[in-house]
Design a protein around this motif. Sequence first.
Motif, PDB file in Angstrom:
ATOM      1  N   ILE A 199      89.822  36.951  71.715  1.00 44.91           N
ATOM      2  CA  ILE A 199      90.859  36.198  71.000  1.00 44.91           C
ATOM      3  C   ILE A 199      90.157  35.467  69.863  1.00 44.91           C
ATOM      4  O   ILE A 199      89.301  34.610  70.105  1.00 44.91           O
ATOM      5  CB  ILE A 199      91.537  35.150  71.929  1.00 44.91           C
ATOM      6  CG1 ILE A 199      91.818  35.725  73.328  1.00 44.91           C
ATOM      7  CG2 ILE A 199      92.787  34.579  71.272  1.00 44.91           C
ATOM      8  CD1 ILE A 199      92.726  36.925  73.382  1.00 44.91           C
ATOM      9  N   SER A 200      90.498  35.835  68.635  1.00 44.32           N
ATOM     10  CA  SER A 200      89.812  35.222  67.499  1.00 44.32           C
ATOM     11  C   SER A 200      90.823  34.614  66.529  1.00 44.32           C
ATOM     12  O   SER A 200      92.029  34.819  66.654  1.00 44.32           O
ATOM     13  CB  SER A 200      88.920  36.250  66.799  1.00 44.32           C
ATOM     14  OG  SER A 200      88.055  35.596  65.897  1.00 44.32           O
ATOM     15  N   GLY A 201      90.307  33.901  65.569  1.00 40.33           N
ATOM     16  CA  GLY A 201      91.176  33.257  64.580  1.00 40.33           C
ATOM     17  C   GLY A 201      90.449  32.072  63.967  1.00 40.33           C
ATOM     18  O   GLY A 201      89.384  31.673  64.448  1.00 40.33           O
ATOM     19  N   ALA A 202      91.044  31.536  62.932  1.00 40.86           N
ATOM     20  CA  ALA A 202      90.417  30.401  62.231  1.00 40.86           C
ATOM     21  C   ALA A 202      90.470  29.143  63.104  1.00 40.86           C
ATOM     22  O   ALA A 202      91.112  29.133  64.157  1.00 40.86           O
ATOM     23  CB  ALA A 202      91.137  30.171  60.903  1.00 40.86           C
ATOM     24  N   VAL A 203      89.802  28.112  62.643  1.00 39.04           N
ATOM     25  CA  VAL A 203      89.784  26.838  63.370  1.00 39.04           C
ATOM     26  C   VAL A 203      91.218  26.343  63.586  1.00 39.04           C
ATOM     27  O   VAL A 203      92.045  26.388  62.681  1.00 39.04           O
ATOM     28  CB  VAL A 203      88.986  25.780  62.563  1.00 39.04           C
ATOM     29  CG1 VAL A 203      89.149  24.398  63.176  1.00 39.04           C
ATOM     30  CG2 VAL A 203      87.524  26.168  62.514  1.00 39.04           C
ATOM     31  N   ASN A 204      91.490  25.910  64.817  1.00 38.77           N
ATOM     32  CA  ASN A 204      92.779  25.331  65.175  1.00 38.77           C
ATOM     33  C   ASN A 204      93.937  26.332  65.141  1.00 38.77           C
ATOM     34  O   ASN A 204      95.100  25.948  65.006  1.00 38.77           O
ATOM     35  CB  ASN A 204      93.107  24.139  64.266  1.00 38.77           C
ATOM     36  CG  ASN A 204      94.053  23.164  64.941  1.00 38.77           C
ATOM     37  OD1 ASN A 204      94.058  23.043  66.167  1.00 38.77           O
ATOM     38  ND2 ASN A 204      94.861  22.481  64.165  1.00 38.77           N
ATOM     39  N   ALA A 205      93.606  27.628  65.269  1.00 35.27           N
ATOM     40  CA  ALA A 205      94.669  28.642  65.292  1.00 35.27           C
ATOM     41  C   ALA A 205      95.386  28.634  66.642  1.00 35.27           C
ATOM     42  O   ALA A 205      96.514  29.120  66.753  1.00 35.27           O
ATOM     43  CB  ALA A 205      94.085  30.019  65.007  1.00 35.27           C
ATOM     44  N   GLY A 206      94.722  28.120  67.674  1.00 38.15           N
ATOM     45  CA  GLY A 206      95.362  28.053  69.004  1.00 38.15           C
ATOM     46  C   GLY A 206      94.699  28.938  70.045  1.00 38.15           C
ATOM     47  O   GLY A 206      95.313  29.280  71.054  1.00 38.15           O
ATOM     48  N   LYS A 207      93.451  29.300  69.828  1.00 41.41           N
ATOM     49  CA  LYS A 207      92.757  30.250  70.724  1.00 41.41           C
ATOM     50  C   LYS A 207      92.588  29.671  72.133  1.00 41.41           C
ATOM     51  O   LYS A 207      92.873  30.350  73.126  1.00 41.41           O
ATOM     52  CB  LYS A 207      91.380  30.608  70.139  1.00 41.41           C
ATOM     53  CG  LYS A 207      91.456  31.237  68.759  1.00 41.41           C
ATOM     54  CD  LYS A 207      90.095  31.577  68.206  1.00 41.41           C
ATOM     55  CE  LYS A 207      89.267  30.391  67.778  1.00 41.41           C
ATOM     56  NZ  LYS A 207      89.761  29.702  66.561  1.00 41.41           N
ATOM     57  N   LEU A 266      91.546  43.267  70.557  1.00 40.56           N
ATOM     58  CA  LEU A 266      91.363  42.008  69.855  1.00 40.56           C
ATOM     59  C   LEU A 266      92.716  41.408  69.478  1.00 40.56           C
ATOM     60  O   LEU A 266      93.595  42.117  68.984  1.00 40.56           O
ATOM     61  CB  LEU A 266      90.553  42.295  68.579  1.00 40.56           C
ATOM     62  CG  LEU A 266      90.398  41.213  67.532  1.00 40.56           C
ATOM     63  CD1 LEU A 266      89.486  40.092  68.028  1.00 40.56           C
ATOM     64  CD2 LEU A 266      89.813  41.805  66.239  1.00 40.56           C
ATOM     65  N   VAL A 267      92.853  40.125  69.760  1.00 41.06           N
ATOM     66  CA  VAL A 267      94.028  39.383  69.274  1.00 41.06           C
ATOM     67  C   VAL A 267      93.542  38.446  68.174  1.00 41.06           C
ATOM     68  O   VAL A 267      92.619  37.664  68.387  1.00 41.06           O
ATOM     69  CB  VAL A 267      94.677  38.539  70.393  1.00 41.06           C
ATOM     70  CG1 VAL A 267      95.813  37.678  69.825  1.00 41.06           C
ATOM     71  CG2 VAL A 267      95.197  39.426  71.515  1.00 41.06           C
ATOM     72  N   ILE A 268      94.153  38.555  67.012  1.00 39.45           N
ATOM     73  CA  ILE A 268      93.848  37.615  65.922  1.00 39.45           C
ATOM     74  C   ILE A 268      94.987  36.592  65.886  1.00 39.45           C
ATOM     75  O   ILE A 268      96.138  36.952  65.632  1.00 39.45           O
ATOM     76  CB  ILE A 268      93.775  38.351  64.556  1.00 39.45           C
ATOM     77  CG1 ILE A 268      92.662  39.397  64.539  1.00 39.45           C
ATOM     78  CG2 ILE A 268      93.622  37.342  63.422  1.00 39.45           C
ATOM     79  CD1 ILE A 268      91.269  38.852  64.409  1.00 39.45           C
TER      80      ILE A 268
END
Lengths: 271, 176
Positions: free
Chosen positions: B8-16, B88-90
Amino acid sequence: MALVGNIRDFGLSDFLYLVDRGDKTGGLYLSRGQETALLFFERGKLVMAVRRPEDQQPDLLVRLGLLSENQLARARASLAARGNGATLTEVILAENLAPREQLQGALQSFSEEAVYGLFGWPEGEFRFEQNQRPDPAAPTIPSPISVDHLIMEGSRRIDEMGRIKDRIPSTDLVVRFLDQPGVRIKGIKLSTEEWRVIARINGRDTLAEIAQKTNLKEFDVCRIVYGFLTAGLVEVVKKPVPMPLARGVPAETSRVKRSLVNRIINRIKGM
Amino acid sequence: MQTVKMVISGAVNAGKTEFIRSISEIEVVSTERRATDDTRMIKKETTVAMDFGRIAIGPDLVLHLFGTPGQKRFDFMWEILSEGMLGLVILVDSTRPETFRETNRIIDFFISYRDTAYVIAANKQDRPNAWSPEELRLALRQPPHIKVLPCVASDRESVKNVLLELLYVIQERSEE
């Protein structure tokens, strides 16, 4: 629901792309300090752009020399008589108060210049109010204009490498056309330099190689390709290399068993 | 015991962290520390190593969920985490367009060298001014075949839906 943000983070070109591809209708409000701008779109095309609130008023048509005061008064009276649904521009055309070509040309140029000036904004708050339309008495462009060439012209005015690097981080990237680029290119007027670059796009050459073959500076090639990229004509990709095998990384999902995936699906469904 | 991994990835504070917490059967192992850089502007504590969640599929099979650190300075971790992943979940914070460029950089990182099955979860759809999944698709320049799904990471059903949609993508690419 409104879309809000800052063009520092989500550029005007990106927003115009979204409006175009999303067939958006609505009003885009921009502000930077004391400066403001307002753009209206109808199904992805620009119908009006102004940098000053007073330019939304019908007397812009008089200031642009398109109508006399008397003609404008007549048009406004007719608009009031027609009631809901009609616009001032439709009334002017229906009553032959100004030739369509003249109205189109003058209002299109006026709106385009308003938009081009915005490409120089390094930052600015935006708010897009979906499905909002201009006031019926506002001086709208008779035939809404495609934003593709606005994006291209806007990108010609970008001279900062920082913004270009966001989309083109390296000149080692290969440029290739997206599906059916010819259809989209039809509406766009290219400069000689842009034609030289577009003629060299073959899906194999990198930006650096294109610069070499066209005798253009790498920065200029990047800037031109940035325009194509933003308009959705091309994409830039890494030069294909057999990295997964070279690095010993297996393509996991290509050899996973369906039965295993089905078990996970059933388990998650039951949670 | 066989284990499979999803990232599970994403930018800062995306909710991972919240995403994994909503679905994991174990208390999420998270190495959260006080943020020391500009992420402090966004939240007081942010993930600097990774989150780890677990779902038992059966006595012989376990699904592990790994959340990647959001900050750029930890991107060396992404490659380690992505090795051998099933999918992968973005995650994208749909209310913060200033994170879309970073999200694109993350997508590019994960898919550039691997043929990765992935979906994009448009998180925080319950908030005012959230960009819709279709608007996010255009903003992130994703092709039509990539699933961009509505998501509320704190809602278990919403998280289940995202994982199932990813599994359907993986299922299509799997072999008999």
